[in-house]
Design a protein around this motif. Structure first.
Motif, PDB file in Angstrom:
ATOM      1  N   ILE A 241      43.654  35.327  50.388  1.00 14.40           N
ATOM      2  CA  ILE A 241      43.986  36.458  49.520  1.00 14.40           C
ATOM      3  C   ILE A 241      43.576  37.770  50.181  1.00 14.40           C
ATOM      4  O   ILE A 241      44.346  38.746  50.215  1.00 14.40           O
ATOM      5  N   ILE A 242      42.371  37.806  50.735  1.00  9.90           N
ATOM      6  CA  ILE A 242      41.902  39.022  51.401  1.00  9.90           C
ATOM      7  C   ILE A 242      42.788  39.358  52.583  1.00  9.90           C
ATOM      8  O   ILE A 242      43.182  40.511  52.794  1.00  9.90           O
ATOM      9  N   SER A 243      43.130  38.338  53.377  1.00 10.68           N
ATOM     10  CA  SER A 243      43.993  38.556  54.540  1.00 10.68           C
ATOM     11  C   SER A 243      45.369  39.080  54.137  1.00 10.68           C
ATOM     12  O   SER A 243      45.908  40.006  54.740  1.00 10.68           O
ATOM     13  N   LEU A 244      45.946  38.489  53.093  1.00  6.72           N
ATOM     14  CA  LEU A 244      47.275  38.906  52.653  1.00  6.72           C
ATOM     15  C   LEU A 244      47.265  40.308  52.070  1.00  6.72           C
ATOM     16  O   LEU A 244      48.205  41.091  52.285  1.00  6.72           O
ATOM     17  N   LYS A 245      46.221  40.651  51.328  1.00  7.71           N
ATOM     18  CA  LYS A 245      46.135  41.992  50.768  1.00  7.71           C
ATOM     19  C   LYS A 245      46.101  43.035  51.875  1.00  7.71           C
ATOM     20  O   LYS A 245      46.776  44.066  51.796  1.00  7.71           O
ATOM     21  N   THR A 246      45.326  42.762  52.918  1.00  7.35           N
ATOM     22  CA  THR A 246      45.246  43.696  54.038  1.00  7.35           C
ATOM     23  C   THR A 246      46.587  43.805  54.747  1.00  7.35           C
ATOM     24  O   THR A 246      47.071  44.908  55.029  1.00  7.35           O
ATOM     25  N   ALA A 247      47.211  42.659  55.027  1.00  9.96           N
ATOM     26  CA  ALA A 247      48.485  42.655  55.741  1.00  9.96           C
ATOM     27  C   ALA A 247      49.577  43.327  54.920  1.00  9.96           C
ATOM     28  O   ALA A 247      50.389  44.089  55.448  1.00  9.96           O
ATOM     29  N   TYR A 248      49.600  43.048  53.626  1.00 12.14           N
ATOM     30  CA  TYR A 248      50.651  43.604  52.770  1.00 12.14           C
ATOM     31  C   TYR A 248      50.489  45.114  52.606  1.00 12.14           C
ATOM     32  O   TYR A 248      51.454  45.860  52.595  1.00 12.14           O
TER      33      TYR A 248
END
Length: 397
Positions: free
Chosen positions: A319-326
């Motif tokens: 979730i943290i990774s996707l939030k940053t990428a998005y």
């Protein structure tokens, strides 16, 4: 770059860091969780370090570089059993196998279709244009399917996309095999091609998003191998059915049971956990609900008890990774970036490979392998079909 290992005699004692501590040249800046990957962040004065879970303890990997602003790389190696990753790989890879099978089967079918003795129909006398449409029908369908995948893939999800691809494979192969005339044959080829377009988009995504990171590249490469094995299978079935009256129907129809297996297999698999979380981050539904579904999906994929702590922590990190990428994608994403800077070089090389592959006619050789071999001197249909199997073997190797 070296490892601090407590079993080795060192000039300095090993550095063991307790869970949830923070380290940066004596300052605390990076969170470390036991047995989970360090999420690297660009920080001022950051020495390249990260932590690797090791059965109840933490090992610190130290970079020789002391440059500022470096981003720590994830070092967590997920524990998994190979039996838990076989089915999530095999069923999507069948989509690639069916793509390759179409290439090999079409080679033998072009001979059978045009034979007065073997075609088993009255409309065997196809013109060059009509035969070309039969051969390229699946490619036109694949083009349309690829275009449709762009706007609808994120809505459907990887799993449903592959289930739809399997249905299209099944419908296209069955319609082609039972075609009463040229029109139905062309329609069946087009429908089959739609399945190719969706499968070639969904399969690598599903495999990449569900498999452990340390074997992701291997499994994606094996998916490409499945395409080549499909070509060989198509050549083999063609050589086996070439002397049968109406053998082209069996060649095309053999794909149907494989498509049925693919569809059933994908139905039993859970959705991609990463896709579930991406939908939540994009605001398509409540985060907590998608998070619980993602934890359940990951637990099922790894063969763990439902809602286990390992899967829960992995989902939290994702979730943290996707939030940053998005967030970065929303702020900086621009299609024109492909035509600028380093991206332009990669785009030129990748596009050039595809361009020269097509203009040299390499794919066409595989589709017309049987007909080409007949023209080269293997006049008997059976001989041409058997020699094409040899070509398929070289293609695999």
């Amino acid at each position: 770059m070296g490892w601090y290992n407590p079993t080795m005699a060192l000039s300095k004692p090993p550095l063991l860091v307790p869970s949830n501590s923070w380290v940066l040249r004596g300052k605390k800046v990076i969170e470390c969780r036991r047995n989970y990957p360090l999420i690297g962040r660009k920080k001022e004065n950051l020495v390249g370090v990260h932590f690797v879970g090791c059965k109840g303890m933490l090992r610190l990997k130290v970079s020789a570089s002391s440059g500022e602003g470096e981003e720590a790389e994830p070092g967590y190696i997920e524990e998994f059993s190979w039996s838990s990753v076989i089915l999530p790989f095999i069923f999507p890879a069948l989509g690639g196998l069916l793509f390759g099978y179409d290439i090999g089967a079409t080679s033998g079918a072009t001979i059978s279709l045009q034979s007065p003795e073997l075609s088993g129909m009255s409309w065997y006398n196809l013109s060059a244009v009509q035969l070309g449409l039969v051969v390229s029908g699946s490619l036109y369908g694949a083009l349309i399917g690829s275009i449709l995948a762009y706007p609808f893939a994120d809505f459907l999800g990887r799993r449903r996309e592959l289930i739809i691809a399997a249905i299209l494979y099944l419908a296209g192969g069955s319609l082609t095999a039972c075609a009463p005339g040229l029109g139905a044959l062309l329609l069946g080829r087009l429908v089959y091609g739609l399945g190719i377009g969706l499968a070639m988009h969904g399969a690598p995504l599903y495999i990449a998003e569900t498999c452990p990171s340390q074997i992701r590249g291997t499994l994606i490469s094996l998916k490409e191998l499945a395409i080549v094995l499909g070509i060989l299978l198509g050549f083999f079935v063609g050589s086996y059915e070439i002397d049968v009256i109406g053998g082209w129907r069996y060649m095309f129809g053999f794909s149907a049971p494989i498509a049925l297996l693919m569809g059933f297999g994908m139905w039993t698999l859970p959705p991609s956990p990463r896709w579930l979380l991406l939908r939540a981050i994009q605001g398509k539904g409540p985060l907590q609900e998608y998070k619980e579904n993602a934890i359940g999906a990951l637990s099922k994929l790894r063969g763990r008890p439902a809602g286990d702590k390992v899967s829960e922590k992995q989902i939290e990190d994702t979730i943290i990774s996707l939030k940053t990428a998005y967030t970065d994608e929303e702020a900086e994403g621009n299609f024109l970036e492909v035509l600028q800077g380093p991206s332009l070089k990669a785009f030129t090389i990748g596009g050039g490979l595809v361009l020269f592959q097509q203009i040299t006619g390499q794919p066409s050789v595989l589709y017309y392998a049987g007909s080409i071999l007949q023209s080269a001197g293997f006049s008997a249909a059976a001989d041409a079909a058997r020699v094409s199997v040899v070509i398929g073997i070289f293609k695999v190797s």
